[in-house]
Design a protein around this motif. Structure first.
Motif, PDB file in Angstrom:
ATOM      1  N   ARG A  62     -21.519  20.563  -0.386  1.00  0.00           N
ATOM      2  CA  ARG A  62     -22.219  20.029   0.781  1.00  0.00           C
ATOM      3  C   ARG A  62     -23.725  19.954   0.541  1.00  0.00           C
ATOM      4  NH1 ARG A  62     -25.135  21.998   4.781  1.00  0.00           N
ATOM      5  NH2 ARG A  62     -24.955  24.138   4.014  1.00  0.00           N
ATOM      6  N   LYS A  63     -24.295  21.027   0.022  1.00  0.00           N
ATOM      7  CA  LYS A  63     -25.733  21.065  -0.232  1.00  0.00           C
ATOM      8  C   LYS A  63     -26.141  20.072  -1.315  1.00  0.00           C
ATOM      9  CE  LYS A  63     -26.678  25.836   1.186  1.00  0.00           C
ATOM     10  NZ  LYS A  63     -27.145  27.177   0.730  1.00  0.00           N
ATOM     11  N   ASN A  86     -19.624  24.862   0.164  1.00  0.00           N
ATOM     12  CA  ASN A  86     -21.025  24.886   0.586  1.00  0.00           C
ATOM     13  C   ASN A  86     -21.932  24.331  -0.499  1.00  0.00           C
ATOM     14  OD1 ASN A  86     -22.948  25.551   2.646  1.00  0.00           O
ATOM     15  ND2 ASN A  86     -23.565  27.326   1.445  1.00  0.00           N
ATOM     16  N   TYR A  87     -21.615  24.637  -1.750  1.00  0.00           N
ATOM     17  CA  TYR A  87     -22.360  24.095  -2.894  1.00  0.00           C
ATOM     18  C   TYR A  87     -22.263  22.571  -2.893  1.00  0.00           C
ATOM     19  CZ  TYR A  87     -23.179  22.965  -7.869  1.00  0.00           C
ATOM     20  OH  TYR A  87     -23.621  22.403  -9.047  1.00  0.00           O
ATOM     21  N   THR A 128     -18.571  19.960   4.929  1.00  0.00           N
ATOM     22  CA  THR A 128     -18.985  20.912   5.961  1.00  0.00           C
ATOM     23  C   THR A 128     -17.792  21.359   6.789  1.00  0.00           C
ATOM     24  OG1 THR A 128     -21.201  19.934   6.094  1.00  0.00           O
ATOM     25  CG2 THR A 128     -20.468  21.225   7.985  1.00  0.00           C
ATOM     26  N   GLU A 174     -29.011  17.186  -0.887  1.00  0.00           N
ATOM     27  CA  GLU A 174     -30.148  17.067  -1.811  1.00  0.00           C
ATOM     28  C   GLU A 174     -30.220  15.680  -2.423  1.00  0.00           C
ATOM     29  OE1 GLU A 174     -29.346  20.177  -4.571  1.00  0.00           O
ATOM     30  OE2 GLU A 174     -30.074  21.782  -3.264  1.00  0.00           O
ATOM     31  N   GLN A 191     -20.292  14.567   2.857  1.00  0.00           N
ATOM     32  CA  GLN A 191     -20.990  15.808   3.207  1.00  0.00           C
ATOM     33  C   GLN A 191     -20.435  16.397   4.499  1.00  0.00           C
ATOM     34  OE1 GLN A 191     -23.821  15.945   5.809  1.00  0.00           O
ATOM     35  NE2 GLN A 191     -23.658  18.171   5.581  1.00  0.00           N
TER      36      GLN A 191
END
Length: 279
Positions: free
Chosen positions: A133-134, A130-131, A94, A138, A90
């Protein structure tokens, strides 16, 4: 979601087996994508952009190592080990997101004249970072969206990705490939319309989140994504065989094909949960 008997987060229903499997699946797919983004960005820089080239190469090596590490694990790996790995990946996602946004800023302020990275392409790759990373955040937090929310959100994201791909293909084909350029433009228009429809459905939430509407939504998108996936496969094969004129790197052709194929898998997964009543 379908789970197993060993609970990782009792309050969310996320299980140890599900957590490990989904984490490895996401990292194996997206780490390769991030690695290839690094290559594509490097190829678009000018010879004098030595610092940017060096940074791109560092990210390529980083995500290559992450990809290899992910393949060294299996579904029986200790979940806590995977949680730590997710956190490391992650952070890498980022960092490459920040690099891509820096490059976009340089392009938009005309500080890289003559470079060959489209601003939309750089923005596109940053959205995917970004997808990724998120997604890892989650997973580590044990958060799963409700099925209706997930269906709409994932389709909004991937429909825009597919629309971008069609635009890139149309611009990177040689202008003399008139028929293929027209096909790519038609796909671009088709996916723009599907994206507008998805955003309309999103703005009508929660009233729009009925099983019949979502089922039709998935069915309609599947038809278009399958057609685009097949077009990408044909284009990839023709590029590899040097049968069409373009400046599309063969790896880029395969790259966009794999992303369309993954979108189809996601649509089928959602459809199975929606129609089968499992979650």
């Amino acid at each position: 979601m379908i789970g197993d008997d060993t609970s990782l987060h009792a309050d969310t229903g996320v299980t140890s087996g599900m957590f490990v499997e989904r984490s490895l699946n996401e990292i194996r797919f997206w780490a390769r994508i991030m690695k290839e983004h690094s290559l594509f960005l490097r190829l678009g820089f000018r010879a004098e952009d030595t610092q940017l080239i060096q940074e791109a190469n560092q990210f390529y090596r980083l995500f290559e190592q992450i990809e290899q590490t992910a393949h060294s694990f299996n579904n029986q790996t200790d979940p806590e080990h995977i949680r730590r790995f997710n956190s490391e990946v992650q952070q890498a996602a980022t960092n490459i997101f920040g690099f891509k946004r820096k490059v976009l800023g340089l392009i938009l302020t005309c500080k890289l004249p003559g470079a060959n990275n489209f601003p939309l392409l750089v923005d596109h790759t940053s959205r995917e970072a970004n997808y990724f990373r998120k997604r890892l955040v989650e997973l580590n937090q044990g958060k799963l969206q409700s099925l209706p929310d997930a269906i709409i959100k994932e389709n909004v994201f991937f429909l825009r990705i597919m629309a971008d791909h069609a635009k890139f293909i149309g611009h990177l084909l040689d202008p003399s490939e008139r028929k293929l350029v027209d096909v790519a433009r038609n796909f671009s228009n088709d996916f723009d319309q599907l994206l507008y429809q998805a955003r309309d459905l999103e703005s009508m939430k929660p009233q729009s989140q009925t099983a019949p509407l979502l089922d039709q939504f998935l069915d309609q998108n599947r038809v278009s994504v399958a057609s685009l996936r097949d077009f990408k496969k044909t284009a990839r094969d023709l590029i590899e065989q040097c049968k069409i004129k373009s400046i599309i790197h063969p790896l880029l052709a395969d790259h966009v094909f794999r992303e369309a194929d993954r979108f189809l898998e996601i649509i089928d997964m959602f459809d199975a949960h929606l129609t089968g009543g499992t979650r």
